[in-house]
Design a protein around this motif. Structure first.
Motif, PDB file in Angstrom:
ATOM      1  N   SER A 136       0.833  -1.199   0.000  1.00  0.00           N
ATOM      2  CA  SER A 136       0.000   0.000   0.000  1.00  0.00           C
ATOM      3  C   SER A 136       0.867   1.249   0.000  1.00  0.00           C
ATOM      4  O   SER A 136       0.644   2.179  -0.788  1.00  0.00           O
ATOM      5  CB  SER A 136      -0.912   0.005   1.232  1.00  0.00           C
ATOM      6  N   TYR A 137       1.877   1.266   0.861  1.00  0.00           N
ATOM      7  CA  TYR A 137       2.769   2.431   0.923  1.00  0.00           C
ATOM      8  C   TYR A 137       3.634   2.534  -0.328  1.00  0.00           C
ATOM      9  O   TYR A 137       3.971   3.640  -0.774  1.00  0.00           O
ATOM     10  CB  TYR A 137       3.642   2.355   2.171  1.00  0.00           C
ATOM     11  N   ARG A 138       3.971   1.386  -0.922  1.00  0.00           N
ATOM     12  CA  ARG A 138       4.766   1.406  -2.159  1.00  0.00           C
ATOM     13  C   ARG A 138       3.967   2.057  -3.291  1.00  0.00           C
ATOM     14  O   ARG A 138       4.514   2.865  -4.058  1.00  0.00           O
ATOM     15  CB  ARG A 138       5.181  -0.019  -2.540  1.00  0.00           C
ATOM     16  N   VAL A 139       2.695   1.720  -3.385  1.00  0.00           N
ATOM     17  CA  VAL A 139       1.844   2.351  -4.403  1.00  0.00           C
ATOM     18  C   VAL A 139       1.751   3.851  -4.155  1.00  0.00           C
ATOM     19  O   VAL A 139       1.836   4.662  -5.088  1.00  0.00           O
ATOM     20  CB  VAL A 139       0.434   1.720  -4.401  1.00  0.00           C
ATOM     21  N   PHE A 140       1.611   4.233  -2.878  1.00  0.00           N
ATOM     22  CA  PHE A 140       1.536   5.658  -2.554  1.00  0.00           C
ATOM     23  C   PHE A 140       2.821   6.376  -2.943  1.00  0.00           C
ATOM     24  O   PHE A 140       2.779   7.503  -3.468  1.00  0.00           O
ATOM     25  CB  PHE A 140       1.273   5.826  -1.054  1.00  0.00           C
ATOM     26  N   GLY A 141       3.963   5.725  -2.698  1.00  0.00           N
ATOM     27  CA  GLY A 141       5.251   6.346  -3.026  1.00  0.00           C
ATOM     28  C   GLY A 141       5.446   6.556  -4.513  1.00  0.00           C
ATOM     29  O   GLY A 141       6.262   7.393  -4.925  1.00  0.00           O
ATOM     30  N   GLN A 142       4.740   5.806  -5.343  1.00  0.00           N
ATOM     31  CA  GLN A 142       4.875   5.941  -6.795  1.00  0.00           C
ATOM     32  C   GLN A 142       4.011   7.061  -7.368  1.00  0.00           C
ATOM     33  O   GLN A 142       4.113   7.374  -8.554  1.00  0.00           O
ATOM     34  CB  GLN A 142       4.505   4.609  -7.454  1.00  0.00           C
ATOM     35  N   LEU A 143       3.166   7.658  -6.526  1.00  0.00           N
ATOM     36  CA  LEU A 143       2.352   8.786  -6.993  1.00  0.00           C
ATOM     37  C   LEU A 143       3.225  10.031  -7.104  1.00  0.00           C
ATOM     38  O   LEU A 143       3.959  10.366  -6.176  1.00  0.00           O
ATOM     39  CB  LEU A 143       1.191   9.043  -6.028  1.00  0.00           C
ATOM     40  N   GLU A 144       3.142  10.718  -8.235  1.00  0.00           N
ATOM     41  CA  GLU A 144       4.002  11.886  -8.456  1.00  0.00           C
ATOM     42  C   GLU A 144       3.563  13.068  -7.594  1.00  0.00           C
ATOM     43  O   GLU A 144       4.385  13.696  -6.932  1.00  0.00           O
ATOM     44  CB  GLU A 144       3.980  12.280  -9.939  1.00  0.00           C
ATOM     45  N   ASN A 145       2.306  13.379  -7.601  1.00  0.00           N
ATOM     46  CA  ASN A 145       1.799  14.503  -6.821  1.00  0.00           C
ATOM     47  C   ASN A 145       0.565  14.060  -6.031  1.00  0.00           C
ATOM     48  O   ASN A 145      -0.563  14.353  -6.422  1.00  0.00           O
ATOM     49  CB  ASN A 145       1.437  15.682  -7.731  1.00  0.00           C
ATOM     50  N   PRO A 146       0.777  13.318  -4.943  1.00  0.00           N
ATOM     51  CA  PRO A 146      -0.372  12.826  -4.183  1.00  0.00           C
ATOM     52  C   PRO A 146      -1.198  13.976  -3.615  1.00  0.00           C
ATOM     53  O   PRO A 146      -0.652  14.932  -3.052  1.00  0.00           O
ATOM     54  CB  PRO A 146       0.266  11.996  -3.062  1.00  0.00           C
ATOM     55  N   GLY A 147      -2.499  13.878  -3.792  1.00  0.00           N
ATOM     56  CA  GLY A 147      -3.393  14.904  -3.282  1.00  0.00           C
ATOM     57  C   GLY A 147      -3.944  14.553  -1.916  1.00  0.00           C
ATOM     58  O   GLY A 147      -3.528  13.571  -1.281  1.00  0.00           O
ATOM     59  N   LEU A 148      -4.895  15.344  -1.469  1.00  0.00           N
ATOM     60  CA  LEU A 148      -5.461  15.158  -0.145  1.00  0.00           C
ATOM     61  C   LEU A 148      -6.133  13.795  -0.005  1.00  0.00           C
ATOM     62  O   LEU A 148      -5.992  13.125   1.021  1.00  0.00           O
ATOM     63  CB  LEU A 148      -6.476  16.275   0.138  1.00  0.00           C
ATOM     64  N   VAL A 149      -6.855  13.355  -1.048  1.00  0.00           N
ATOM     65  CA  VAL A 149      -7.567  12.077  -0.980  1.00  0.00           C
ATOM     66  C   VAL A 149      -6.593  10.921  -0.809  1.00  0.00           C
ATOM     67  O   VAL A 149      -6.801  10.022   0.021  1.00  0.00           O
ATOM     68  CB  VAL A 149      -8.438  11.876  -2.230  1.00  0.00           C
ATOM     69  N   SER A 150      -5.509  10.933  -1.597  1.00  0.00           N
ATOM     70  CA  SER A 150      -4.512   9.858  -1.513  1.00  0.00           C
ATOM     71  C   SER A 150      -3.812   9.866  -0.158  1.00  0.00           C
ATOM     72  O   SER A 150      -3.590   8.805   0.450  1.00  0.00           O
ATOM     73  CB  SER A 150      -3.480  10.008  -2.636  1.00  0.00           C
ATOM     74  N   CYS A 151      -3.457  11.062   0.317  1.00  0.00           N
ATOM     75  CA  CYS A 151      -2.783  11.160   1.619  1.00  0.00           C
ATOM     76  C   CYS A 151      -3.705  10.671   2.742  1.00  0.00           C
ATOM     77  O   CYS A 151      -3.272   9.964   3.655  1.00  0.00           O
ATOM     78  CB  CYS A 151      -2.357  12.603   1.880  1.00  0.00           C
ATOM     79  N   SER A 152      -4.969  11.049   2.661  1.00  0.00           N
ATOM     80  CA  SER A 152      -5.921  10.593   3.672  1.00  0.00           C
ATOM     81  C   SER A 152      -6.079   9.080   3.620  1.00  0.00           C
ATOM     82  O   SER A 152      -6.203   8.421   4.657  1.00  0.00           O
ATOM     83  CB  SER A 152      -7.279  11.265   3.460  1.00  0.00           C
ATOM     84  N   ALA A 153      -6.064   8.517   2.403  1.00  0.00           N
ATOM     85  CA  ALA A 153      -6.237   7.071   2.244  1.00  0.00           C
ATOM     86  C   ALA A 153      -5.084   6.304   2.875  1.00  0.00           C
ATOM     87  O   ALA A 153      -5.298   5.272   3.525  1.00  0.00           O
ATOM     88  CB  ALA A 153      -6.365   6.724   0.765  1.00  0.00           C
ATOM     89  N   ILE A 154      -3.838   6.784   2.699  1.00  0.00           N
ATOM     90  CA  ILE A 154      -2.704   6.045   3.250  1.00  0.00           C
ATOM     91  C   ILE A 154      -2.664   6.167   4.777  1.00  0.00           C
ATOM     92  O   ILE A 154      -2.355   5.197   5.487  1.00  0.00           O
ATOM     93  CB  ILE A 154      -1.363   6.512   2.624  1.00  0.00           C
ATOM     94  N   VAL A 155      -3.043   7.333   5.313  1.00  0.00           N
ATOM     95  CA  VAL A 155      -3.134   7.485   6.766  1.00  0.00           C
ATOM     96  C   VAL A 155      -4.207   6.550   7.313  1.00  0.00           C
ATOM     97  O   VAL A 155      -4.016   5.871   8.326  1.00  0.00           O
ATOM     98  CB  VAL A 155      -3.439   8.951   7.139  1.00  0.00           C
TER      99      VAL A 155
END
Length: 654
Positions: free
Chosen positions: A152-171
């Motif tokens: 899950s964190y690896r997928v998040f790290g591959q996002l170029e410009n993670p937005g609020l939704v993505s950041c909230s999802a990983i938290v």
């Protein structure tokens, strides 16, 4: 198939049926209309049957129709059905879109299947849609819900410009997997990068703060809520309120509650529950009356809290009123509420009503049986509680949990059933309860009341790392009631030298032990230590023990002086102890004074008449003794008979 309850109005459903009827000719190629919207409408209204029927009637299904159905099944909780439909879509050679894959990933998250998650991830890579932020966010959420935080964190790290939704999802993913500290650290990193959290982010973070039990973190997140103007969001305020409630911080919770511009039933329920947990039962009932004035209807959780409040207060009348309200509101079928009502009636002393509710409960849970068994024990019917246990084991397949075991042990101790105590001890060992402090404490008390101190001490000795003040009280009291006052005093001094501090119950147990064993000097020294320590207020029971100790030792003048000195702390029991000492040592004058004081303080109890009669008889004043007995008969005063348990048969001894 169990369908989700329709959330739309009947009028909306009728409109859908009307549109569906008008589109039949289009489905055969004669009338154009967007059938995907109609499918979506059926799914949103929970009408899966008609959605499936319409979907089957579409001659040429496009990827949108399939996607709408996949999302619709998810919306209604049918994750596996959604995946099966996706497999059928793949067979039809249609290429899934980003919208399709988001629906599929929601199904994966719901099923919690990590292998399936990797397979879907591979398909996403194959179709080249892994850089779509909506797909990536759904993917990292799916991995997290499958317990795979690393991917899950690896997928998040591959996002170029993670937005609020993505950041909230990983938290949220970290919190879902109990990585609370990591979630807070990650959130702080996002804050330093300029992320402004929304309500969803804050709700997730509050869950982490509650689990970490950190007041500093809780106050910090509350500060963020105020700073970013989320104080008008009812859901956020409810979470902040729940956060302070979890810390049992009534002052902070009250400030939040009173500062809420909008309150819903959850707000009121949380506050009422906190007051009940802190045993401010009267305040909880007052708050409920305020809630009703606002026009908010109670739910079953509020009813359960109110029943608990009545249990704490022992208020049977109000408990019956709330029970009646629950029936009127249609909550009578709710099993948790029924269990609370069973417990409430028992604690209020109305065992008949408790048993009526219990018998009317068709699908009983372990909690139902436990509440009824504990109710019998608490109301002085230990044998009935054991009969209920036998009935439960014959009708149900439940295993005894720690709470029921404690209740059954209490029943055994009341009946002095040593063999059954030993059997329950074996069950506790097999069930893995040796680390349950409450069970071990109950075993000590049960063995002590059965008169067998060897296994009681063995249990106490094995608790070396989990002992608390209740453990010490149980073993000290056990040796005291079994006539081993010297050992009880030794254990008391050992306790004082250890990490646990004696409480009022400890002093009462050791003073009782001194009284029963005639340890006059030890008892007086210990009482003086308690008084001079100024940490524990001596009660009527403590004073009664000293009077009994002095009276048994023949120090009647000292006992009388003690009673007069601590007059505000002494009650009828202290005078009874003095009266009993007079009986032992034949002091008629003081016995008459003590009997008069007992009569003034407790006129309905005939025991002092019997004791004074025995005093007269001991000095051969038989006419006076007979006159007292005759007076008892004329006034129809009956002394409560003693009870003897011989071979498990209760015998009354007048």
């Amino acid at each position: 198939m169990i369908l989700k309850k329709n959330e739309k109005s009947p009028l909306a459903i009728l409109r859908l049926y009307s549109i569906h009827t008008s589109t039949q000719c289009y489905l055969h190629g004669r009338h154009p209309i967007n059938h995907s919207k109609l499918l979506s409408g059926y799914m949103k209204s929970g009408d899966i049957t008609n959605a499936e029927k319409l979907f089957e009637e579409i001659p040429q299904r496009d990827v949108v129709s399939w996607s709408v159905m996949i999302h619709g099944y998810n919306r209604n909780g049918f994750r596996r059905k959604s995946m099966e439909l996706f497999s059928q879509m793949r067979v039809s050679s249609l290429v899934p879109t980003s919208f399709t894959m988001v629906g599929v990933l929601v199904s994966v998250a719901g099923l919690g299947d990590p292998v399936l998650g990797r397979c879907v991830h591979g398909l996403i890579l194959k179709n080249g849609i892994d850089h779509d932020f909506r797909v990536a966010t759904a993917l990292l959420n799916a991995y997290a819900k499958c317990g795979n935080v690393v991917d899950s964190y690896r997928v998040f790290g591959q996002l170029e410009n993670p937005g609020l939704v993505s950041c909230s999802a990983i938290v949220s993913g970290f919190v879902y997997n109990d990585l609370f500290q990591e979630a807070v650290v990650l959130f702080n990193q996002f804050r330093r990068l300029g992320l402004v959290p929304n309500a969803a982010t804050v709700l997730t973070l509050i869950r982490a703060c509650i689990k970490l039990e950190s007041r500093l973190l809780c106050e910090s997140i509350h500060g963020i809520v105020v700073k970013i103007s989320l104080v008008l969001d009812v859901a956020v305020n409810n979470s902040v309120l729940d956060m302070y409630s979890s810390m049992l911080d009534l002052d902070s919770a009250t400030r939040v509650f009173e500062g809420m511009e909008f309150k819903d039933v959850i707000s009121w329920t949380t506050m009422i529950n906190l007051l009940v947990c802190l045993e401010h039962a009267s305040d909880a009932l007052v708050l409920f009356r305020h809630m009703r004035k606002t026009g908010i209807s109670q739910d079953v959780v509020v009813a359960m809290n109110l029943i608990s409040a009545c249990s704490i207060l022992g208020d049977l009348r109000r408990g019956r009123e709330i029970h009646a309200q629950a029936i009127v509101n249609g909550f009578q079928s709710e099993l948790p509420l029924k269990n609370s009502i069973i417990a409430m009636y028992s604690k209020c002393g109305d065992l008949d009503s408790s048993r009526t509710v219990f018998d009317q409960t068709n699908q009983k849970s372990l909690v139902s049986w436990t509440a009824m068994i504990l109710g019998c024990v608490q109301n002085g019917y230990p044998r009935e509680s054991l009969n209920l246990l036998i009935q439960m084991r014959g009708e149900e397949t439940f295993r005894l949990d720690s709470v029921m075991l404690i209740g059954v042990l209490s029943a055994c101790s009341e009946l002095a059933l040593l063999e059954l105590c030993q059997q329950l001890h074996c069950h506790a060992f097999r069930a893995g309860f040796p680390q349950y402090r409450s069970v071990q404490n109950s075993l000590i008390s049960a063995y002590s009341k059965c008169g067998d101190m060897e296994p009681a001490y063995n249990v106490f000795k094995e608790m070396i790392y989990i002992r608390d003040v209740i453990s010490w009280n149980a073993i000290i009291n056990g040796y005291g009631i079994n006539g081993h006052g010297e050992i009880a005093v030794t254990l008391f001094h050992e306790m004082r030298n250890g990490p646990e501090n004696p409480d009022a119950a400890t002093y009462l147990s050791v003073l009782n032990a001194c009284s029963h064993s005639g340890l006059l000097e030890d008892g007086l020294v210990i009482f003086n230590q308690m008084v001079e320590g100024h940490t524990i207020r001596h009660s009527e029971d403590h004073c009664g023990c000293i009077v009994d100790l002095l009276a048994r030792a023949g120090c009647l003048s000292d006992a009388s002086e003690f009673v007069n000195r601590f007059m505000e702390k002494t009650g009828p029991n202290s005078w009874r102890a003095l009266l009993n000492g007079c009986r032992l040592h034949g002091n008629v004058e003081l016995a008459e004074l003590a009997a008069r004081m007992v009569y003034e303080l407790d006129p309905g109890e005939p025991g002092q008449v019997v004791l004074l009669s025995n005093v007269y008889a001991s000095v051969e004043r038989f006419q006076d003794a007979e006159a007292l007995r005759a007076g008892m008969k004329m006034k129809e005063l009956i002394k409560n008979p003693g009870i003897s348990l011989i071979n498990s048969v209760i015998s009354h001894i007048g």
